[in-house]
Scaffold this active site. Structure first.
Site, PDB file in Angstrom:
ATOM      1  N   THR A  85     -19.029 -20.449 -25.612  1.00 29.00           N
ATOM      2  CA  THR A  85     -19.830 -21.067 -26.673  1.00 29.00           C
ATOM      3  C   THR A  85     -20.640 -22.203 -26.055  1.00 29.00           C
ATOM      4  OG1 THR A  85     -17.850 -22.357 -27.261  1.00 29.00           O
ATOM      5  CG2 THR A  85     -18.387 -20.469 -28.647  1.00 29.00           C
ATOM      6  N   LYS A 218      -9.072 -28.557 -32.425  1.00 27.71           N
ATOM      7  CA  LYS A 218      -9.408 -28.463 -31.000  1.00 27.71           C
ATOM      8  C   LYS A 218     -10.521 -29.449 -30.635  1.00 27.71           C
ATOM      9  CE  LYS A 218      -9.698 -26.888 -26.784  1.00 27.71           C
ATOM     10  NZ  LYS A 218     -10.073 -25.510 -26.479  1.00 27.71           N
ATOM     11  N   CYS A 272     -14.677 -27.906 -22.099  1.00 24.12           N
ATOM     12  CA  CYS A 272     -13.914 -28.431 -23.245  1.00 24.12           C
ATOM     13  C   CYS A 272     -14.332 -29.862 -23.545  1.00 24.12           C
ATOM     14  CB  CYS A 272     -12.411 -28.340 -22.964  1.00 24.12           C
ATOM     15  SG  CYS A 272     -11.758 -26.663 -22.998  1.00 24.12           S
TER      16      CYS A 272
END
Length: 421
Positions: A85, A218, A272
């Site tokens: 993503t 997340k 991340c």
């Protein structure tokens, strides 16, 4: 309903270990990836990424017939979507990065033709809030003959959930099993079936919530880390200005029983911590002020390190008046986004090395023990021994275990991780 065949779409740093873990529990696993090289490598029982113990799991799973890789999805009982993503291209300087969901859309449309009543689809990709619902809409549009939870709730033909991974590169095999999982179903049944699936190998607790909260969990975890790192990085810049050793300072401050300041570095990388906060900021730009500022601090740190390198080049020339910039060899120690892995995604170390290469007139060499080749500008990949003899300026960017074992005796060192100071 049991899950006899599981499909994992996206065989990267998360998808492949997840596929191997299911296969190690004697489940038939079909891995799907658009990268033919990755598919061929896996079908030989080998891996195309670096992750401890993963090679043994994949080799055994392929040899025993529990794991195969394909280009196009095949029928299964559960589908786990673990695709990238990234961001959409930035049109104007200062614009807030926005998530690019095209890979999720493509994966949804790829699996839609092979869906059947009773299947479970789980989005594992770290995603902005609402992405799971968007995936459900794409699937529904592609398969109007099936019902989905956004319209039929508990009675839907297809169950859909979000379950983000939360593992540490280099420890993925262990943490996939031991870590808790946050599972957000679009209905109660979606969540319950997802728990049943993950309990195939997960020893940690599977905590149930809704899809939007699971998505936000997340993003919150990584944004919290980003803010903490930004404080340490900003502190390092302040200490440099005030001629204070930031690592000694943090060590002293952390003696307080309720203080735990993280260590500064050259920036923040990986797919991340360097990415997820923007998913929050893009959804609520007027509200996410602290998260936005932290991103700006961490994104600017690589340029600050680069400027320190340029300053050291000037200092070197002042002390060696018989040389020009073309005579100066700069060594960059580490290119991955964190220690002891081969992952270069969003790596501040790689970005710094690229900046140096683009602006320095002399040779630029790099020492990255976890990769075998590098095709980046005019940067030459060399061994540690070679760099120690060739380099005039040494720039420590990643604290790989190999670098911690040496004590560099040189006059011109920039240590962004504090291991040689």
């Amino acid at each position: 309903m049991s899950f006899e065949t599981i499909s994992v779409v996206g065989l990267g740093y998360i998808g492949l270990p997840t596929a191997a873990m299911f296969a190690s529990r004697k489940k038939k696993v079909i891995g799907v990836d658009v990268n033919q090289h990755a598919v061929d490598t896996i079908n030989r029982g080998e891996i195309h990424i670096v992750e401890p113990d993963l090679d043994m799991l994949v080799s055994a799973a392929v040899q025993q017939g529990y794991l195969k890789a394909v280009i196009n999805p095949e029928p299964a009982d559960a589908f786990l979507i673990a695709v990238p993503t990234p961001f959409l291209p930035i049109e104007n300087e200062g614009d807030i990065p926005k998530p690019d969901l095209r890979y999720i859309e493509a994966a949804s449309k790829a699996v839609a033709p092979v869906l059947k009543k009773g299947d479970l689809v789980i989005l594992e990709s770290t995603s902005p809030v609402g992405a799971t619902e968007q995936m459900a809409d794409w699937l529904s549009e592609a398969r109007p003959d099936l019902t989905f939870p956004q319209t039929h709730g508990e009675s839907a033909d297809i169950n859909i959930s979000h379950c983000p991974e939360r593992v540490l590169p280099g420890h993925v095999v262990t943490e996939l099993v031991q870590n808790d999982r946050v599972i957000g179903g679009m209905s109660k049944r979606c969540s319950e079936r997802s728990v049943e699936l993950y309990k195939t190998f997960v020893m940690g607790e599977c905590v149930i919530t809704n899809a939007r909260t699971a998505e936000m969990a997340k993003l919150t975890e990584n944004s919290s880390r980003d803010v903490q790192i930004a404080f340490a990085n900003e502190l390092s810049i302040i200490c440099d200005e005030l001629d204070i050793n930031v690592w000694e300072l943090i060590s002293l401050a952390n003696r307080h029983p309720r203080v735990n300041i993280l260590q500064p570095g050259p920036g923040v990388g990986g797919h991340c911590i360097a990415v997820d906060p923007w998913f929050i900021v893009s959804k609520t730009p007027d509200k996410a002020k602290l998260i936005h500022t932290a991103r700006e601090v961490n994104d600017s740190k690589p340029y600050w390190v680069f400027e320190k390198v340029r300053g050291m080049v000037t200092e070197f020339l002042e002390q060696n008046t018989n040389k020009s910039e073309k005579d100066i060899t700069i060594a960059c120690y580490g290119l991955s986004f964190k220690p002891d892995i081969d992952d270069l995604r969003e790596s501040p170390a790689l970005e710094i090395a690229k900046q140096i290469s683009s602006n320095h007139e002399g040779p630029v060499i790099a020492i990255e023990p976890n990769i075998d080749e590098l095709d980046v500008g005019n940067i030459e990949l060399v061994s540690l021994d070679s760099s120690l003899t060739r380099a005039d300026i040494h720039v420590l960017l990643v604290d790989h275990s190999q670098f911690k074992k040496i004590r560099l005796n040189a006059d011109f060192i920039i240590d962004s991780k504090g291991i040689w100071i």
